[in-house]
Scaffold this active site. Structure first.
Site, PDB file in Angstrom:
ATOM      1  N   LYS A  77       0.828  -1.212   0.000  1.00 44.95           N
ATOM      2  CA  LYS A  77       0.000   0.000   0.000  1.00 44.95           C
ATOM      3  C   LYS A  77       0.862   1.261   0.000  1.00 44.95           C
ATOM      4  O   LYS A  77       0.484   2.280  -0.580  1.00 44.95           O
ATOM      5  CB  LYS A  77      -0.934   0.009   1.208  1.00 44.95           C
ATOM      6  CG  LYS A  77      -0.223   0.081   2.558  1.00 44.95           C
ATOM      7  CD  LYS A  77      -1.206   0.172   3.710  1.00 44.95           C
ATOM      8  CE  LYS A  77      -0.462   0.280   5.041  1.00 44.95           C
ATOM      9  NZ  LYS A  77      -1.377   0.459   6.180  1.00 44.95           N
TER      10      LYS A  77
ATOM     11  N   ARG B  95      -6.308   0.043  18.081  1.00 43.58           N
ATOM     12  CA  ARG B  95      -6.773   0.259  16.717  1.00 43.58           C
ATOM     13  C   ARG B  95      -7.886  -0.760  16.481  1.00 43.58           C
ATOM     14  O   ARG B  95      -8.799  -0.871  17.276  1.00 43.58           O
ATOM     15  CB  ARG B  95      -5.614   0.142  15.710  1.00 43.58           C
ATOM     16  CG  ARG B  95      -5.855   0.965  14.443  1.00 43.58           C
ATOM     17  CD  ARG B  95      -4.698   0.916  13.465  1.00 43.58           C
ATOM     18  NE  ARG B  95      -4.701  -0.316  12.685  1.00 43.58           N
ATOM     19  CZ  ARG B  95      -4.072  -0.459  11.529  1.00 43.58           C
ATOM     20  NH1 ARG B  95      -3.391   0.545  11.014  1.00 43.58           N
ATOM     21  NH2 ARG B  95      -4.098  -1.594  10.877  1.00 43.58           N
TER      22      ARG B  95
END
Length: 364
Positions: A40, A133
């Site tokens: 990514k 997270r």
């Protein structure tokens, strides 16, 4: 006639990239750990993704479905590493072989999408071990979610569990954290009555446990991007000095000086806010020589982590389209048109490889 080069220019040494991938995957494989190469950060630019594959990665991973589609033909399993939105489950099933998951309702939506498409899909259930997270905080809820997938979702395959550390909460991946994940994996295995395919111990930051031969044996999977592409965090953020087999020079940012002259180091007038709403502070060091280079925050986000390749150059700040450097102590008498080279960090790489006005050039 020699082609005139345009700047800013990002050079990528594909040979060094492949070598880094090979060094990481070989060491992981020696310890029974498969590697998902995370692409990514380079926006899945094809020549670089191919070197991840050639370097021995077992899977290719991204947080964006559009990127997964770009390298589906390379023959490696694909993994979505951002827990998906419920609205995108059709694409998840169509484009990804594996996905990270942290919500039961989304898992049910994945099952429905699989049924509509006549496919199966593998999932890794995420455990939050303190980074705050994604992932189940209540570990019993994670076990129940695993049972739900195993017993009630015939098209969704429980591949394993995983965690993420060192991202939002900056929690360090330690042996203790990995042992906590391993114990949770064993609880899930007891509940479902079989061994899990994947126990994913995190991302690049977790690789240091492999480097030091400290990773618990139950952990058999990592998701590595930055450690292959840059090795910046290890050397410049973590202070690791014994990882010389990884190169931090895969990328070279070349920029052009657009102005160089002596000016005061402290702004003159009433200080308010900058163009991005920040309230910067300044040190008055008198009049000093400074250079402006033709690249700014629109090209690379924050440029504060740029590392000049020449001595005597320090970062001062940046605006939308320019970056300001102190070059008072630079041995070279810089002038407009000169080229400066930098090492870059992950955030800068992510912006630069997507920037329309940055030329990416491949070598090696």
């Amino acid at each position: 006639m020699e082609e005139k080069k345009s700047y800013p220019r990002l050079l990528c040494d594909l040979g060094l990239l492949e070598r880094n991938a090979n060094e990481v995957t070989r060491r992981c494989h020696d310890q029974g750990i498969r590697v998902a190469g995370v692409v990514k950060g380079i926006n899945s630019q094809r020549p670089m993704v191919e070197r991840f594959a050639r370097g021995g990665c077992d899977q290719l991973a991204s947080s964006r479905l559009s990127q997964l589609a770009a390298f589906a033909d390379l023959g490696l399993p694909t993994m979505l590493i951002r827990v998906p939105m419920r609205s995108e489950v059709e694409g998840v099933v169509r484009l990804a072989d594996y996905s990270l998951q942290s919500d039961r309702a989304v898992l049910d939506a994945v099952e429905a999408a699989c049924e509509r498409q006549g496919k199966t899909h593998k999932v890794i259930l995420m455990a939050d071990l303190g980074d705050l997270r994604e992932g189940w905080w209540d570990k019993e809820e994670l076990v129940q979610a695993a049972l739900h997938v195993e017993k009630e979702l015939p098209h969704v395959i429980l591949a394993g569990i995983g965690t993420n550390l060192g991202c939002y909460g900056a929690i360090k991946p330690t042996v203790e954290k990995m042992e906590e994940l391993a114990e949770l994996a064993e609880k899930v295995e007891t509940a479902v009555g079989r061994e899990l395919e994947i126990v994913s111990g995190g991302a690049t930051t977790s690789y240091l446990l492999v480097h030091r031969h400290e990773m618990p044996k139950k952990i058999n999977h990592l998701r590595v991007g930055e450690g292959i592409l840059l090795c910046y965090d290890f050397k410049y953020e973590w202070g690791v000095t014994d990882i010389e087999y990884l190169s931090s020079h895969v990328f070279t940012l070349q920029t052009e000086v657009v102005e160089c002259r002596s000016k005061p180091s402290y702004p003159v007038g009433e200080i308010f806010v900058d163009a991005f709403g920040g309230r910067p502070t300044y040190e008055d060091r008198g009049v000093r020589r400074r250079a402006l280079i033709g690249i700014g925050k629109l090209d690379m986000g924050s440029s504060a982590q740029l590392i000049p390749r020449e001595e005597g150059i320090t970062y001062l700040g940046g605006a939308s389209d320019l970056t300001i450097l102190d070059v008072e102590e630079c041995p070279r008498q810089l002038q407009a048109g000169d080229i400066l080279e930098f090492d870059i960090s992950y955030s800068e790489m992510a912006f630069l490889t997507a920037a329309a006005d940055v030329t990416v050039e491949y070598i090696g």
